[in-house]
Motif scaffolding. Structure first.
Motif, short mmCIF file in Angstrom:
data_model
loop_
_atom_site.label_atom_id
_atom_site.label_comp_id
_atom_site.label_asym_id
_atom_site.label_seq_id
_atom_site.Cartn_x
_atom_site.Cartn_y
_atom_site.Cartn_z
N LYS A 161 25.81 2.26 -57.01
CA LYS A 161 26.03 2.72 -58.37
C LYS A 161 26.96 3.93 -58.39
N PRO A 162 27.75 4.08 -59.43
CA PRO A 162 28.63 5.26 -59.52
C PRO A 162 27.81 6.53 -59.71
N CYS A 163 28.38 7.64 -59.33
CA CYS A 163 27.72 8.93 -59.50
C CYS A 163 27.64 9.27 -60.99
N ASP A 169 32.12 10.70 -57.34
CA ASP A 169 32.85 9.54 -56.79
C ASP A 169 34.13 9.99 -56.11
N HIS A 170 34.77 11.00 -56.67
CA HIS A 170 36.00 11.53 -56.07
C HIS A 170 35.72 12.08 -54.67
N TYR A 171 34.63 12.84 -54.54
CA TYR A 171 34.30 13.41 -53.24
C TYR A 171 33.82 12.36 -52.25
N LEU A 172 33.14 11.32 -52.74
CA LEU A 172 32.77 10.22 -51.85
C LEU A 172 34.01 9.55 -51.27
N LYS A 177 37.48 8.68 -46.54
CA LYS A 177 38.84 8.78 -45.98
C LYS A 177 38.84 9.73 -44.79
N ASN A 178 38.11 10.83 -44.90
CA ASN A 178 38.00 11.78 -43.80
C ASN A 178 37.42 11.10 -42.55
N ASP A 228 25.73 11.13 -42.79
CA ASP A 228 25.48 11.08 -44.23
C ASP A 228 26.80 11.08 -44.98
N SER A 229 26.74 10.62 -46.23
CA SER A 229 27.98 10.51 -47.02
C SER A 229 28.60 11.87 -47.32
#
Length: 349
Positions: A161-163, A169-172, A177-178, A228-229
């Motif tokens: 589910k979206p935040c 969502d931007h930080y996820l 990517k990191n 963790d995410s």
């Protein structure tokens, strides 16, 4: 001149109307340009082509849907004819048995027996032998890809589910990517999960069924690296000292005195850890999981952890406190193969 002929007030109204016409024409032109860019306007984009393509765009889906339905009907009919001759299974909806699907779903949704201890899955006691045999039969998938270089699978994930806040969502996205960038630089495989494999193990505990499943599904992996995410790499050039962990099966950031002597609930961190694939890993996962099922079991386990661990607040059982409790109370069984790393930050906040 216009003011003299029509009067100042009438002249202003005419000028205002002309300005409105200019804006309207400009908006119309921009609309046509956008439609041409979205729908397409042929090779040269003539007005006639624009009209034809706009019309086709709005009617093409309807025609395609009718054509698709006709094809399905014809395919189903032909399959029925073939099946009549060969006695094979068909795609005929009249003969479809929904119970074939509902059997698995009902068994999955059935409530677990509270009198039985929770288990991550069927008990496996010979995984080392099975894995060793698999590695011999599949030499193209070695568990070591270089000298003292283990094959590593980094595992992370997030909720499907979206935040609540779009910033989350931007930080996820930045976080995954990191991780992908780090894995690409260091030859590490990565697995991103968005599925809840066991509804009983939601929240902190969702990682355990996933980790067990991946260990069994990928015998070629020597180390599984859970992150963790919200954990991120801050030094992309840093190489994990794998040689240091050659005799260890579980590596976490922590301090021995805080875990074994003080029984401090923050003596280690389970947000990022390394787990060697083997029977030992399956055994410790089985020992770690019983406090995880949501509901009464997790609440009662939380009371035990709060009572036994130093400075722990009152809340339901979490995976980190459960690991501290497990190591502190069964050090002789697990401690020799657990490495609590504090020379660098294996975890991230």
């Amino acid at each position: 001149m216009i003011d003299k002929c029509l009067g100042a007030q009438t002249s202003r109204k005419i000028q205002r109307a002309l300005r409105h016409c200019k804006v309207t024409v400009l908006c119309l032109v921009l609309t046509v340009v956008v439609l041409r860019g979205y729908i397409g306007a042929g090779k040269f984009g003539t007005p006639e082509q624009d009209f034809v393509e706009i019309r086709d765009h709005f009617y093409s889906r309807k025609r395609a849907e009718q054509h698709r339905v006709l094809e399905e009907v014809q395919t189903t009919s032909s399959n029925n004819l073939v099946a009549t001759d060969t006695n094979a299974d068909t795609n005929n909806y009249n003969e479809f048995d929904i119970n074939k699907i509902l059997v698995d779903e009902e068994s999955y949704d059935s409530k677990p027996d509270p009198n039985k201890p929770y288990s991550l899955g069927p008990k496996i006691s010979d995984w080392d032998e099975q894995r060793s045999r698999w590695l011999k039969e599949n030499p193209n998938y070695p568990n070591f890809i270089g000298r003292n270089k283990s094959r590593v699978l980094l595992v992370t994930g997030s909720s499907p589910k979206p935040c609540e806040n779009p910033v989350g969502d931007h930080y996820l996205l930045k976080s995954i990517k990191n991780k992908i960038d780090y894995c690409r630089l260091h030859g590490i495989e990565i697995f991103y999960n968005m599925a809840l494999l066991d509804a009983e193990m939601a929240g902190f505990w969702a990682k355990l069924p996933l980790i067990r499943k991946l260990l069994l599904s990928h015998p070629e992996v020597e180390f599984l690296w859970w992150m963790d995410s919200d954990a991120m790499f801050t030094d992309m050039a840093f190489e994990v000292p794998w040689e240091r962990y050659k005799d260890s099966n579980l590596v976490m950031h922590g301090w021995n005195e805080m875990v074994y002597d003080q029984k401090n609930w923050i003596g280690l961190n389970t947000g990022s850890f390394l787990l060697r694939n083997g029977q030992w890993a399956l055994d410790i996962l089985d020992a770690w999981a019983p406090m995880g099922p949501k509901g009464k079991i997790r609440q009662e386990a939380g009371k035990v952890l709060t009572r036994e661990l130093k400075d722990r607040p009152v809340f339901e059982a979490d995976d980190q406190s459960a690991m501290v409790y497990l190591l502190a109370t069964q050090r002789e069984k697990w401690g020799d193969k657990v490495y609590l790393e504090n020379a660098y930050y294996l975890h991230g906040y």
